[in-house]
Design an enzyme around this catalytic site. Structure first.
Site, PDB file in Angstrom:
ATOM      1  CB  ALA A 102     -11.382  -4.112  -8.239  1.00  0.00           C
ATOM      2  N   GLY A 145     -10.047  -9.178  -9.207  1.00  0.00           N
ATOM      3  CA  GLY A 145     -10.649  -8.884 -10.507  1.00  0.00           C
ATOM      4  C   GLY A 145      -9.763  -9.290 -11.668  1.00  0.00           C
ATOM      5  CD  GLU A 148     -13.623 -11.546  -9.533  1.00  0.00           C
ATOM      6  OE1 GLU A 148     -13.257 -10.346  -9.569  1.00  0.00           O
ATOM      7  OE2 GLU A 148     -14.501 -11.943  -8.762  1.00  0.00           O
ATOM      8  CD  GLU A 168     -11.412 -10.815  -4.771  1.00  0.00           C
ATOM      9  OE1 GLU A 168     -10.921 -11.886  -4.355  1.00  0.00           O
ATOM     10  OE2 GLU A 168     -11.616 -10.581  -5.975  1.00  0.00           O
TER      11      GLU A 168
HETATM   12  N1  CAA Z   1      -5.525  -1.527  -6.442  1.00  0.00           N
HETATM   13  C1  CAA Z   1      -4.865  -0.372  -6.398  1.00  0.00           C
HETATM   14  N2  CAA Z   1      -3.514  -0.292  -6.384  1.00  0.00           N
HETATM   15  C2  CAA Z   1      -2.825  -1.453  -6.418  1.00  0.00           C
HETATM   16  C3  CAA Z   1      -3.458  -2.701  -6.469  1.00  0.00           C
HETATM   17  C4  CAA Z   1      -4.877  -2.712  -6.495  1.00  0.00           C
HETATM   18  N3  CAA Z   1      -5.576  -3.851  -6.593  1.00  0.00           N
HETATM   19  N4  CAA Z   1      -2.504  -3.662  -6.479  1.00  0.00           N
HETATM   20  C5  CAA Z   1      -1.320  -3.026  -6.448  1.00  0.00           C
HETATM   21  N5  CAA Z   1      -1.504  -1.692  -6.408  1.00  0.00           N
HETATM   22  C6  CAA Z   1      -0.492  -0.646  -6.371  1.00  0.00           C
HETATM   23  C7  CAA Z   1       0.132  -0.549  -4.990  1.00  0.00           C
HETATM   24  O1  CAA Z   1      -0.673   0.232  -4.124  1.00  0.00           O
HETATM   25  C8  CAA Z   1       1.440   0.114  -5.336  1.00  0.00           C
HETATM   26  O2  CAA Z   1       1.210   1.486  -5.550  1.00  0.00           O
HETATM   27  P1  CAA Z   1       2.210   2.598  -4.904  1.00  0.00           P
HETATM   28  O3  CAA Z   1       3.521   2.332  -5.594  1.00  0.00           O
HETATM   29  O4  CAA Z   1       1.565   3.864  -5.294  1.00  0.00           O
HETATM   30  O5  CAA Z   1       2.252   2.300  -3.456  1.00  0.00           O
HETATM   31  C9  CAA Z   1       1.815  -0.513  -6.692  1.00  0.00           C
HETATM   32  O6  CAA Z   1       0.588  -1.013  -7.219  1.00  0.00           O
HETATM   33  C10 CAA Z   1       2.762  -1.677  -6.566  1.00  0.00           C
HETATM   34  O7  CAA Z   1       2.233  -2.593  -5.637  1.00  0.00           O
HETATM   35  P2  CAA Z   1       3.053  -3.193  -4.404  1.00  0.00           P
HETATM   36  O8  CAA Z   1       4.060  -2.218  -3.923  1.00  0.00           O
HETATM   37  O9  CAA Z   1       2.080  -3.712  -3.416  1.00  0.00           O
HETATM   38  O10 CAA Z   1       3.825  -4.389  -5.154  1.00  0.00           O
HETATM   39  P3  CAA Z   1       4.343  -5.747  -4.504  1.00  0.00           P
HETATM   40  O11 CAA Z   1       5.167  -6.393  -5.555  1.00  0.00           O
HETATM   41  O12 CAA Z   1       4.952  -5.519  -3.187  1.00  0.00           O
HETATM   42  O13 CAA Z   1       3.005  -6.639  -4.264  1.00  0.00           O
HETATM   43  C11 CAA Z   1       0.859  -7.556  -4.881  1.00  0.00           C
HETATM   44  C12 CAA Z   1       2.251  -7.070  -5.361  1.00  0.00           C
HETATM   45  C13 CAA Z   1       1.020  -8.824  -4.046  1.00  0.00           C
HETATM   46  C14 CAA Z   1       0.049  -7.875  -6.121  1.00  0.00           C
HETATM   47  C15 CAA Z   1       0.195  -6.458  -4.045  1.00  0.00           C
HETATM   48  O14 CAA Z   1       0.243  -5.232  -4.757  1.00  0.00           O
HETATM   49  C16 CAA Z   1      -1.244  -6.721  -3.705  1.00  0.00           C
HETATM   50  O15 CAA Z   1      -1.536  -7.504  -2.814  1.00  0.00           O
HETATM   51  N6  CAA Z   1      -2.180  -6.055  -4.395  1.00  0.00           N
HETATM   52  C17 CAA Z   1      -3.602  -6.147  -4.114  1.00  0.00           C
HETATM   53  C18 CAA Z   1      -4.182  -7.448  -4.620  1.00  0.00           C
HETATM   54  C19 CAA Z   1      -5.650  -7.541  -4.260  1.00  0.00           C
HETATM   55  O16 CAA Z   1      -6.024  -7.550  -3.109  1.00  0.00           O
HETATM   56  N7  CAA Z   1      -6.513  -7.638  -5.270  1.00  0.00           N
HETATM   57  C20 CAA Z   1      -7.965  -7.731  -5.091  1.00  0.00           C
HETATM   58  C21 CAA Z   1      -8.597  -6.378  -5.285  1.00  0.00           C
HETATM   59  S1  CAA Z   1     -10.327  -6.372  -4.875  1.00  0.00           S
HETATM   60  C22 CAA Z   1     -11.104  -7.017  -6.238  1.00  0.00           C
HETATM   61  O17 CAA Z   1     -10.482  -7.300  -7.237  1.00  0.00           O
HETATM   62  C23 CAA Z   1     -12.600  -7.196  -6.104  1.00  0.00           C
HETATM   63  C24 CAA Z   1     -13.246  -7.858  -7.262  1.00  0.00           C
HETATM   64  O18 CAA Z   1     -13.626  -8.987  -7.198  1.00  0.00           O
HETATM   65  C25 CAA Z   1     -13.523  -7.148  -8.491  1.00  0.00           C
END
Ligand code: CAA
Length: 294
Positions: A102, A145, A148, A168
């Site tokens: 998400a 998500g 999921e 999460e």
């Molecule tokens: N939401 C919003 N933006 C996101 C994102 C997310 N879930 N995942 C990545 N991005 C964005 C980053 O903020 C970044 O944007 P900027 O360039 O503007 O800073 C861009 O995508 C690239 O990401 P990274 O620089 O972090 O890339 P990386 O290769 O270093 O890392 C990653 C990749 C490990 C996937 C890391 O981005 C990450 O941990 N992302 C979040 C994953 C996460 O926590 N997901 C769960 C979300 S909550 C959810 O999904 C609830 C549910 O059940 C529905």
């Protein structure tokens, strides 16, 4: 129990009638169509152009599932769902990310009352509601998500560098679109607990070993393999495929006894279709079946 059998029989009959009523959608859509997608791409693929491919297309945010993207995905699924020329749907992302979850930045300011009153994530269910078979072709990250969403699909094919996880917990929240439920049913309690409580990711090979993914293929062949799978499914009666999908899904939603009754009644219901007769007649006559989806 007899009542349950009746309910199941009428549900199966309802599916058959609904399928017969489905309108033919004349408009074919592809990446060059009138649909002006911002967050996804759609096209039709396969030799018979009967496999729809929906590509999540928000690469800078690793396909984070913002509201706009989820709305477009629902619309595309509804359109392909009504298109009688489409036998199966493939849902994919980029090489780096199927979807990183998400959109954290979009929901960071949400309050509890907004989540409750807006029924947050309720509109994420279109994938699970889709009647046609839907295959997730997962390359790169399928997190939160994203994992999921893949699990809402019927079959997961994974590229060899795919990573699945429910991170999460590290954000101070829990999965909200099936991560604690679907994952647990697929991989069992111990592994689901480990993944949800640590946020640790698993790779494609492990996902296959656990039954989360049904096949691992080299990343650059993933989409082709997923389309081929859709084409293979598309060689069968779309109508019977729909019934079969419903029967398998029933295994997740009911007790074994109820599921077995539903399956039996649905099996019986196939005897009211032309395609069942054609399939068996073709076998006896040693020729390929010509299904009409009736
Ligand atoms: N939401 C919003 N933006 C996101 C994102 C997310 N879930 N995942 C990545 N991005 C964005 C980053 O903020 C970044 O944007 P900027 O360039 O503007 O800073 C861009 O995508 C690239 O990401 P990274 O620089 O972090 O890339 P990386 O290769 O270093 O890392 C990653 C990749 C490990 C996937 C890391 O981005 C990450 O941990 N992302 C979040 C994953 C996460 O926590 N997901 C769960 C979300 S909550 C959810 O999904 C609830 C549910 O059940 C529905």
């Amino acid at each position: 129990m007899a009542n349950i059998a009746k309910i199941f029989a009428s549900r199966a009959q309802g599916v058959l009638q609904a399928a017969a009523r489905q309108p033919q959608v004349a408009t074919r859509f592809s990446s060059s169509s009138t649909n002006n997608w911002e967050y996804i791409k759609t096209e039709v693929a396969g030799e018979g152009k009967n496999v729809a491919v929906i590509t999540l297309n928000r690469p800078k945010a690793l396909n984070a599932l913002c509201n706009g993207l989820m709305k477009e995905l629902s619309t595309a699924l509804q359109q392909f769902g009504k298109d009688k020329t489409i036998s199966a749907i493939v849902l994919t992302g980029s090489e780096k990310a199927f979807a990183a979850g998400a959109d954290i930045k979009e929901m960071v300011g949400n309050t509890y009352s907004q989540c409750i009153q807006g029924n947050f994530l309720n509109d994420w269910t279109e994938v699970a509601r889709t009647q046609k078979p839907i295959i997730a072709a997962v390359n790169g990250y399928a997190l939160g998500g994203g994992c999921e969403l893949a699990m809402m699909c019927d079959i997961i094919y994974a590229g060899d560098k795919a990573k699945f996880g429910q991170p999460e917990i590290a954000l101070g929240t829990i999965p909200g679109a099936g991560g604690t439920q679907r994952l647990t049913r697929v991989v069992g309690k111990s592994k689901a607990m480990e993944m949800c409580l640590t946020g640790n990711m698993i790779g494609a090979q492990e996902a296959e070993k656990l039954g989360l993914a049904s096949k691992v293929v080299p990343a650059d062949q993933l989409l082709g393999e997923a389309v081929k799978l859709g084409e293979k499914i598309g060689t069968h009666s779309n109508l019977i495929v729909q019934l079969c999908k419903e029967a398998v899904n029933t295994a997740y939603e009911t007790t074994l006894q109820e599921g077995l009754k539903f399956e039996r009644r649905t099996f019986h219901a196939t005897f009211s279709t032309s395609d069942r007769k054609e399939g068996m007649t073709a076998f006896a006559e040693k020729r390929p079946a010509k299904f009409t989806n009736e």
